[in-house]
Design a protein around this motif. Structure first.
Motif, short mmCIF file in Angstrom:
data_model
loop_
_atom_site.label_atom_id
_atom_site.label_comp_id
_atom_site.label_asym_id
_atom_site.label_seq_id
_atom_site.Cartn_x
_atom_site.Cartn_y
_atom_site.Cartn_z
N ILE A 1 0.83 -1.21 0.00
CA ILE A 1 0.00 0.00 0.00
C ILE A 1 0.86 1.26 0.00
CG2 ILE A 1 -1.99 -1.10 1.07
CD1 ILE A 1 -1.26 0.48 3.62
N ILE A 2 2.13 1.16 0.38
CA ILE A 2 2.97 2.36 0.40
C ILE A 2 3.51 2.68 -1.00
CG2 ILE A 2 5.06 3.40 1.36
CD1 ILE A 2 4.65 1.70 3.85
N VAL A 3 4.07 1.66 -1.66
CA VAL A 3 4.78 1.91 -2.91
C VAL A 3 3.89 2.55 -3.99
CG1 VAL A 3 6.01 0.79 -4.81
CG2 VAL A 3 6.57 0.23 -2.45
N PRO A 4 2.65 2.07 -4.23
CA PRO A 4 1.87 2.73 -5.29
C PRO A 4 1.48 4.17 -4.94
CG PRO A 4 0.92 0.61 -4.70
CD PRO A 4 1.94 0.93 -3.67
N ALA A 5 1.61 4.57 -3.67
CA ALA A 5 1.16 5.90 -3.27
C ALA A 5 2.32 6.87 -3.08
CB ALA A 5 0.34 5.80 -1.98
N LEU A 6 3.51 6.49 -3.51
CA LEU A 6 4.68 7.33 -3.21
C LEU A 6 4.64 8.70 -3.89
CD1 LEU A 6 7.63 4.78 -3.11
CD2 LEU A 6 6.55 5.97 -1.22
N VAL A 7 4.02 8.80 -5.05
CA VAL A 7 3.86 10.09 -5.72
C VAL A 7 2.39 10.25 -6.06
CG1 VAL A 7 4.90 11.62 -7.42
CG2 VAL A 7 5.89 9.38 -7.01
N SER A 8 1.88 11.48 -6.05
CA SER A 8 0.51 11.66 -6.48
C SER A 8 0.43 12.80 -7.48
CB SER A 8 -0.41 11.93 -5.29
OG SER A 8 -0.30 13.25 -4.86
N ALA A 9 -0.44 12.63 -8.46
CA ALA A 9 -0.61 13.65 -9.50
C ALA A 9 -1.11 14.95 -8.87
CB ALA A 9 -1.60 13.16 -10.55
N PHE A 10 -2.01 14.79 -7.89
CA PHE A 10 -2.53 15.99 -7.23
C PHE A 10 -1.40 16.78 -6.56
CE2 PHE A 10 -3.89 17.99 -3.27
CZ PHE A 10 -4.75 18.95 -3.78
N GLY A 11 -0.48 16.06 -5.90
CA GLY A 11 0.62 16.72 -5.22
C GLY A 11 1.50 17.51 -6.19
N VAL A 12 1.79 16.90 -7.35
CA VAL A 12 2.61 17.57 -8.35
C VAL A 12 1.90 18.84 -8.83
CG1 VAL A 12 3.62 17.36 -10.64
CG2 VAL A 12 3.71 15.43 -9.06
N PHE A 13 0.60 18.70 -9.11
CA PHE A 13 -0.19 19.84 -9.58
C PHE A 13 -0.19 20.96 -8.54
CE2 PHE A 13 -4.60 21.66 -9.83
CZ PHE A 13 -4.36 22.43 -10.95
N TRP A 14 -0.42 20.59 -7.29
CA TRP A 14 -0.51 21.54 -6.18
C TRP A 14 0.80 22.30 -6.00
CZ3 TRP A 14 -3.87 23.19 -2.31
CH2 TRP A 14 -3.30 23.59 -1.08
N MET A 15 1.92 21.58 -5.99
CA MET A 15 3.21 22.24 -5.79
C MET A 15 3.59 23.10 -6.99
SD MET A 15 3.98 21.49 -2.75
CE MET A 15 5.51 22.39 -2.68
N THR A 16 3.25 22.63 -8.20
CA THR A 16 3.53 23.44 -9.39
C THR A 16 2.82 24.79 -9.30
OG1 THR A 16 3.64 21.41 -10.66
CG2 THR A 16 3.47 23.45 -11.90
N GLN A 17 1.52 24.71 -8.97
CA GLN A 17 0.73 25.93 -8.90
C GLN A 17 1.29 26.87 -7.85
OE1 GLN A 17 -0.95 25.87 -11.65
NE2 GLN A 17 -3.00 26.19 -10.84
N TYR A 18 1.69 26.31 -6.71
CA TYR A 18 2.16 27.17 -5.62
C TYR A 18 3.50 27.81 -5.96
CZ TYR A 18 3.45 28.95 -1.12
OH TYR A 18 3.81 29.80 -0.11
N LEU A 19 4.44 26.96 -6.42
CA LEU A 19 5.80 27.48 -6.67
C LEU A 19 5.81 28.50 -7.79
CD1 LEU A 19 7.90 24.24 -6.23
CD2 LEU A 19 7.96 26.29 -4.82
N ARG A 20 4.89 28.33 -8.75
CA ARG A 20 4.84 29.25 -9.88
C ARG A 20 4.60 30.68 -9.41
NH1 ARG A 20 1.40 26.69 -14.47
NH2 ARG A 20 3.29 25.63 -15.14
N GLN A 21 3.69 30.84 -8.42
CA GLN A 21 3.40 32.21 -7.99
C GLN A 21 4.23 32.63 -6.77
OE1 GLN A 21 0.99 32.93 -5.05
NE2 GLN A 21 1.51 30.83 -4.48
N ALA A 22 4.81 31.67 -6.04
CA ALA A 22 5.50 32.04 -4.80
C ALA A 22 6.95 32.46 -5.03
CB ALA A 22 5.44 30.89 -3.81
#
Lengths: 295, 304
Positions: free
Chosen positions: B171-192
């Motif tokens: 249950i850990i290995v398939p959840a190591l990265v999430s598309a939502f997380g990438v999207f969220w950090m991209t959006q934040y870093l772009r404006q921050a």
């Protein structure tokens, strides 16, 4: 694929598994149940969320307290929610039927009646997600420029009129976003119907069998991986229609943020000029209605 | 109390563009216009509805197996909660302590790893120039529309080939990265992070990775802590995949809860005591981080 668990390989059988799934009356029951639960959980939830958000958007005391209060159910696991509510919606000793009796209504058979079981399961979803969506809508409401409300007040529009004429139309993009995300989640519903009774097969007459619950029972009850995978693809195709719309909306959101990193310098200069021009045009366009409203 | 007001801006760094901060400078309400009692009454009803199921599980979970059938049931919790909770903890079929430990370890590792990889990927998407970056980002976002159900069968076959079924790694290995997380950090870093800051670091001779460590990581901290919080909560509550791949010897808390109800005779005083017991860790988290959850949702909504 007709998957063989022992050999751990399969024989290719063309689209036979898909045909078997579609020919099974259980598929259509599950599809009906999934959509019924989805509608019962999305429509009332969003209406309630808009109204609660409008109340939280007032100048109330202890804002953080109320906001945290509506979000509280979100931290409870769906399995836990389902266990509590399947007890509250008990056919014999449930508190909901006791309350119905207290106001002189007949007890409802929350488990054996299909529609009643959909309401009970939708209530679990609503309990957990209304507060979450309320906060999303509240954020969108706070982004509405206050000038609109001031202009409307000058024009003599009351609070209710302002709510329907300004707040609701301004929420449209956020509402579309929330509707699409809850569609993708709602069509995959599993935890709540699985835990609605102790057997987890969707009821004696499959009253609350959903597509994902059936998928689980085919794959890990009957150990028929080929058919489970076929059903997963059918579910994906159903969601895809909505997912395509989702893609367009998120794509636009990303574009608006505007990274043109893969363009050349000249292209970026041109894009900047275009952007400035369109911003100026937007500004001119948005100024006009506000002025008219003040007149 | 207004000082505690958790606005999205509350977490904003100095790096946030000026126009985003300026928006809050004007008071949103004319001073002294408090709404009437009706609004508070409605909110009170909503609050009651969101607290009631918790109270109900305490009420039933602190009684005995007959409490639920008692027509004159008391609205004050009985004295059996601790003995019911002890029954849940000691039930050999449920493995409560194993489940609690598994939930803590898996949710914690998943949250850390999602934050780590999403910050790296988000930095790349937001601030680095590479061929096909926008196309790739759209692709990552599009995977959010693909239901878990589609991957579950091949994933299960893969993990049973590896002999990982019943293991926590499944249950850990398939959840190591999430598309939502990438999207969220991209959006934040772009404006921050302003591009000038990166250029300044480059001029000073920092390598690409050094720039990420000194500029990117410090700017990403507020959004990263929120991502960690949300990832933790959803990993803790996740049921479908753990229920498929784990067994009763080695469950997570939601899987263990589902086992409480699997007997033919269901004693709800024990089931609901277990429900409450499994919810307490997240209630504690909510007390300390509820305000961050609220502002995280509201901030995410503004940016989409």
């Amino acid at each position: 694929m007709d998957w063989d668990l022992v050999r751990n390989s399969g024989t290719f059988v063309g689209f036979d598994q898909y045909a078997t799934v579609l020919a099974d009356p259980k598929f259509w029951t599950a599809l009906r149940n999934t959509f019924s639960i989805f509608l019962l959980s999305t429509v009332p939830q969003l209406i309630a969320a808009v109204f609660i958000a409008a109340m939280l958007d007032q100048n109330i005391r202890a804002k953080t307290f109320w906001r945290m209060g509506v979000l509280l159910p979100y931290v409870m696991a769906p399995v836990a929610v389902a266990l509590i509510f399947s007890n509250m919606f008990g056919d014999q000793y449930g508190i909901v039927n006791t309350w119905l009796g207290a106001i002189g209504l007949d007890p409802v058979k929350w488990h054996s009646n299909a529609f009643a079981s959909h309401i009970a399961i939708a209530t679990m979803v609503n309990f957990r997600w209304t507060g979450y969506n309320t906060l999303i809508l509240l954020a969108a409401m706070q982004a509405i420029p206050r000038d609109y409300y001031e202009a409307a007040t000058v024009d003599g529009a009351g609070k209710v009129r302002q709510f329907f004429a300004i707040t609701v139309p301004s929420l449209r993009p956020t509402l579309i976003f929330v509707i699409i995300t809850s569609t993708i989640g709602g069509l995959q519903i599993f935890d709540e119907p699985r835990m609605y009774d102790q057997y987890g097969t969707g009821g004696a007459n499959y009253q609350w069998l959903t597509i994902t619950l059936w998928l689980y029972n085919i794959g890990w009850g009957e150990w028929n991986f080929g058919r489970a995978a076929a059903l997963a693809w059918i579910l994906f195709l159903i969601i895809l229609v909505i997912g395509v719309i989702n893609l367009f909306i998120t794509r636009n959101l990303v574009r608006d943020e505007g990274s043109r990193s893969d363009l050349t310098k000249a292209q970026m200069r041109a894009a900047r000029r275009d952007a400035q021009a369109s911003v100026a045009a937007d500004r001119a366009a948005s100024r006009t209605p506000a002025k008219e409203a003040l007149r | 109390m207004t000082a505690l007001d958790a606005q999205p801006v509350a977490i904003a760094d100095d790096a946030v563009p000026a126009e985003a901060r300026g928006r809050r400078k004007r008071p949103r309400h004319v001073k002294g216009t408090r709404p009437g009692w009706f609004v508070y009454a409605c909110l009170g009803v909503v609050l009651l509805a969101s607290v009631f199921p918790f109270y109900w599980s305490l009420l039933i979970g602190s009684g005995d197996s007959y409490t639920i059938r008692d027509p004159n049931m008391s609205w004050i919790p009985g004295g059996n909660f601790f003995s019911n909770a002890a029954k849940v903890m000691n039930d050999p079929a449920v493995n409560f302590w194993v489940a609690l430990w598994n939930s803590i370890i898996s949710s914690g590792l998943i949250a850390l790893s999602v934050v780590f990889f999403s910050t790296l990927a988000g930095w790349a998407f937001a601030k680095l120039r590479f061929r096909g970056s926008s196309w790739l980002l759209v692709f990552v976002i599009a995977t959010m529309a693909v239901p878990t159900q589609l991957g579950v069968v091949p994933l299960y076959i893969l993990f049973s080939d590896l002999g990982w079924t019943g293991q926590l790694g499944a249950i850990i290995v398939p959840a190591l990265v999430s598309a939502f997380g990438v999207f969220w950090m991209t959006q934040y870093l772009r404006q921050a992070v302003p591009d000038e800051l990166i250029e300044a670091a480059r001029v000073d001779g920092a390598t690409s990775f050094r720039t990420f460590l000194t500029v990117g990581l410090s700017a990403a901290r507020p959004a990263a802590s929120m991502l960690a919080l949300f990832t933790f909560v959803s990993a803790w509550n996740n049921f479908f995949w753990p229920f498929i791949v784990l067994d009763r010897q080695n469950p997570t808390l939601p899987v263990a809860l589902s086992l409480l109800q699997s007997n033919y005779f269901v004693d709800y005083s024990i089931v609901l005591a277990g429900v409450l017991l499994a919810t307490i860790p997240l209630l504690i988290l909510f007390v300390f981080a509820g305000r961050q959850l609220v502002s995280g949702i509201m901030q995410g909504a503004v940016k989409g």
